[in-house]
Write a protein that holds these residues in place. Structure first.
Motif, PDB file in Angstrom:
ATOM      1  N   PRO A  93       2.401  -6.608  -3.233  1.00  0.00           N
ATOM      2  CA  PRO A  93       1.903  -5.182  -2.998  1.00  0.00           C
ATOM      3  C   PRO A  93       0.976  -4.866  -3.800  1.00  0.00           C
ATOM      4  O   PRO A  93       0.986  -5.189  -5.266  1.00  0.00           O
ATOM      5  N   ALA A 115       0.115  -3.033   0.864  1.00  0.00           N
ATOM      6  CA  ALA A 115       0.965  -4.237   1.123  1.00  0.00           C
ATOM      7  C   ALA A 115       0.534  -4.889   2.383  1.00  0.00           C
ATOM      8  O   ALA A 115       1.123  -4.868   3.394  1.00  0.00           O
ATOM      9  N   ALA A 118       2.599  -7.150   5.277  1.00  0.00           N
ATOM     10  CA  ALA A 118       3.844  -6.513   5.503  1.00  0.00           C
ATOM     11  C   ALA A 118       4.057  -5.923   6.754  1.00  0.00           C
ATOM     12  O   ALA A 118       3.111  -5.266   7.271  1.00  0.00           O
ATOM     13  N   ALA A 121       8.186  -1.247   5.120  1.00  0.00           N
ATOM     14  CA  ALA A 121       8.467  -0.893   3.799  1.00  0.00           C
ATOM     15  C   ALA A 121       9.496   0.088   3.638  1.00  0.00           C
ATOM     16  O   ALA A 121       9.530   1.103   4.385  1.00  0.00           O
ATOM     17  N   ALA A 134       3.812   3.369   8.120  1.00  0.00           N
ATOM     18  CA  ALA A 134       2.798   2.507   8.205  1.00  0.00           C
ATOM     19  C   ALA A 134       1.404   2.806   8.747  1.00  0.00           C
ATOM     20  O   ALA A 134       1.274   3.520   9.766  1.00  0.00           O
ATOM     21  N   ASP A 137      -2.499  -1.390   6.255  1.00  0.00           N
ATOM     22  CA  ASP A 137      -1.703  -2.120   5.136  1.00  0.00           C
ATOM     23  C   ASP A 137      -1.144  -1.056   4.255  1.00  0.00           C
ATOM     24  O   ASP A 137      -0.257  -1.535   3.401  1.00  0.00           O
ATOM     25  N   PHE A 139       1.562   1.960   3.373  1.00  0.00           N
ATOM     26  CA  PHE A 139       2.791   2.508   3.495  1.00  0.00           C
ATOM     27  C   PHE A 139       3.127   3.679   2.496  1.00  0.00           C
ATOM     28  O   PHE A 139       2.836   3.679   1.384  1.00  0.00           O
ATOM     29  N   ILE A 158      10.443  -0.367  -4.321  1.00  0.00           N
ATOM     30  CA  ILE A 158       9.600  -0.313  -2.800  1.00  0.00           C
ATOM     31  C   ILE A 158      10.004  -1.736  -2.657  1.00  0.00           C
ATOM     32  O   ILE A 158       9.547  -2.956  -3.096  1.00  0.00           O
ATOM     33  N   GLU A 159      10.519  -1.989  -1.532  1.00  0.00           N
ATOM     34  CA  GLU A 159      10.748  -3.315  -0.550  1.00  0.00           C
ATOM     35  C   GLU A 159       9.772  -3.600   0.447  1.00  0.00           C
ATOM     36  O   GLU A 159       9.729  -2.528   1.366  1.00  0.00           O
ATOM     37  N   THR A 160       9.144  -4.617   0.430  1.00  0.00           N
ATOM     38  CA  THR A 160       8.533  -4.916   1.629  1.00  0.00           C
ATOM     39  C   THR A 160       8.814  -6.071   2.537  1.00  0.00           C
ATOM     40  O   THR A 160       9.652  -7.009   1.997  1.00  0.00           O
ATOM     41  N   ARG A 161       8.819  -6.041   3.897  1.00  0.00           N
ATOM     42  CA  ARG A 161       9.316  -7.107   4.708  1.00  0.00           C
ATOM     43  C   ARG A 161       8.517  -7.699   5.634  1.00  0.00           C
ATOM     44  O   ARG A 161       7.585  -6.920   6.323  1.00  0.00           O
TER      45      ARG A 161
END
Length: 357
Positions: A93, A115, A118, A121, A134, A137, A139, A158-161
């Motif tokens: 990110p 991100a 991704a 998030a 979202a 790109d 978030f 922050i978690e991105t998946r």
């Protein structure tokens, strides 16, 4: 003489017969299987076939030896050409922004992250998970700092998946909570009012209704600009001011902004949204809750009248009710609240800032 010639002739005939018999037996003998199959595939019986492959040597009787490691794990066949390079890891990110980086207790902030690649998030903040919205790109989301938050530096992550839900990256950013000094209001109320409206039963019912109001949220944000102050009048009580009733101890801070004006003064929607709740509350009186999406709601309390149905959509500036003095009230006024994921924040700041990235 003639007898000798006859004997020679008989010997020649016998030799010829023996030679013919030997040749006939050789032609009647079976051919090797491999040769026969080759001839049948060729379609021309009698034509010479390919030289048969000799059978593999027979292994002597006895226990079968254990295979070696190489035999047990044959090397996989490689395609022709150079090996394909391993897939590139997803990009980390970029440009994580916390705005404002210095946030007062009882205020809100916008967290955004760029991100690429991704699909989802999630913001981990104060022990809770907040889904970020979202936009390509980018978030982003809005979160609140409770009025009781301790001042000082703090962290969020922050978690991105990816689209499959696989975790891609976790990034941390810091922010700082600064203490906002707020005034104390000293109220004088009749004993009959405090006994009825500040009773444990009334507080419990108020809490139950609040939990109902904040049980669901609309995901998509409906506001684009700063909010409007929903009524004309005089601001008599600011957000966060502590209260002492009838000389008692200073208690819970004020959860909204009070705007006083004459009974029946129009109340407008502060921003576009959906009317999520309409009803009576023991302390806040006749109320409207508008859901603006992304965890943000506005509340309009102590109303004299309600002009919109529950479930309807409203635009910014649309009349939704009228100032009243229902519930726990000392006179006609609007108690205006803004909550972010159920946490009260200062409404007047939302009239000054856009609260979007």
């Amino acid at each position: 003489m003639w007898g000798a010639l006859l004997a020679v002739a008989l010997l020649l005939v016998a030799a010829a017969v023996a030679a013919w018999t030997s040749q006939r037996g050789a032609e009647d003998a079976p051919r090797p299987v491999a040769v026969r199959q080759a001839l049948e595939r060729d379609g021309t019986p009698g034509s010479p076939g390919p030289t048969p492959t000799p059978p593999p040597p027979q292994r002597a009787a006895g226990p079968t030896p254990a295979p070696t490691e190489a035999a047990a794990e044959p090397s996989p066949a490689r395609p022709d050409g150079p090996e394909a390079p391993p897939p590139a890891p997803p990009p980390a990110p970029e440009a994580v922004v916390v705005e404002p980086p210095l946030v007062g207790n009882g205020e809100a902030m916008v967290v955004s992250v760029l991100a690429p690649g991704a699909a989802f998030a999630t913001l981990r903040y104060r022990g809770e998970a907040v889904p970020l919205l979202a936009e390509g790109d980018l978030f982003w989301g809005v979160v609140a700092v409770p009025i009781a938050a301790e001042p000082g530096p703090a962290l969020l992550s922050i978690e991105t998946r990816g689209a499959s839900g696989r975790l891609m990256h976790v990034v941390e950013r810091g922010y700082e909570v600064v203490l906002v000094e707020r005034p104390v209001d000293y109220l004088q109320l009749p004993e009959s009012v405090t006994r009825a409206l500040l009773s444990p039963e009334a507080r419990a019912e108020e809490g139950r209704l609040r939990a109902e109001q904040f049980s669901t949220y609309d995901r998509s944000p409906r506001w684009e600009t700063a909010f409007r102050i929903p009524a004309v009048g005089v601001i008599t009580t600011e957000f966060g001011s502590a209260r002492s009733v009838n000389g008692g101890p200073v208690g819970t801070p004020h959860t909204g902004t009070d705007v006083a004006n004459a009974l029946g003064t129009p109340v407008i929607a502060a921003a576009p949204g959906r009317v999520a709740w309409v009803g009576e509350m023991p302390i806040r009186g006749r109320s409207i809750i508008v859901d603006h999406g992304a965890g943000v709601m506005s509340g309009y309390h102590h109303l004299e009248a309600v002009e919109v149905p529950e479930g309807g959509l409203v635009e910014a500036g649309q009349v939704i009710g009228a100032i009243g003095s229902t519930g726990l009230s000392t006179g006609p006024h609007l108690h205006w609240e803004i909550t972010v994921w159920g946490t009260n924040v200062d409404p007047l700041l939302w009239a000054e800032r856009r609260y979007r990235p």
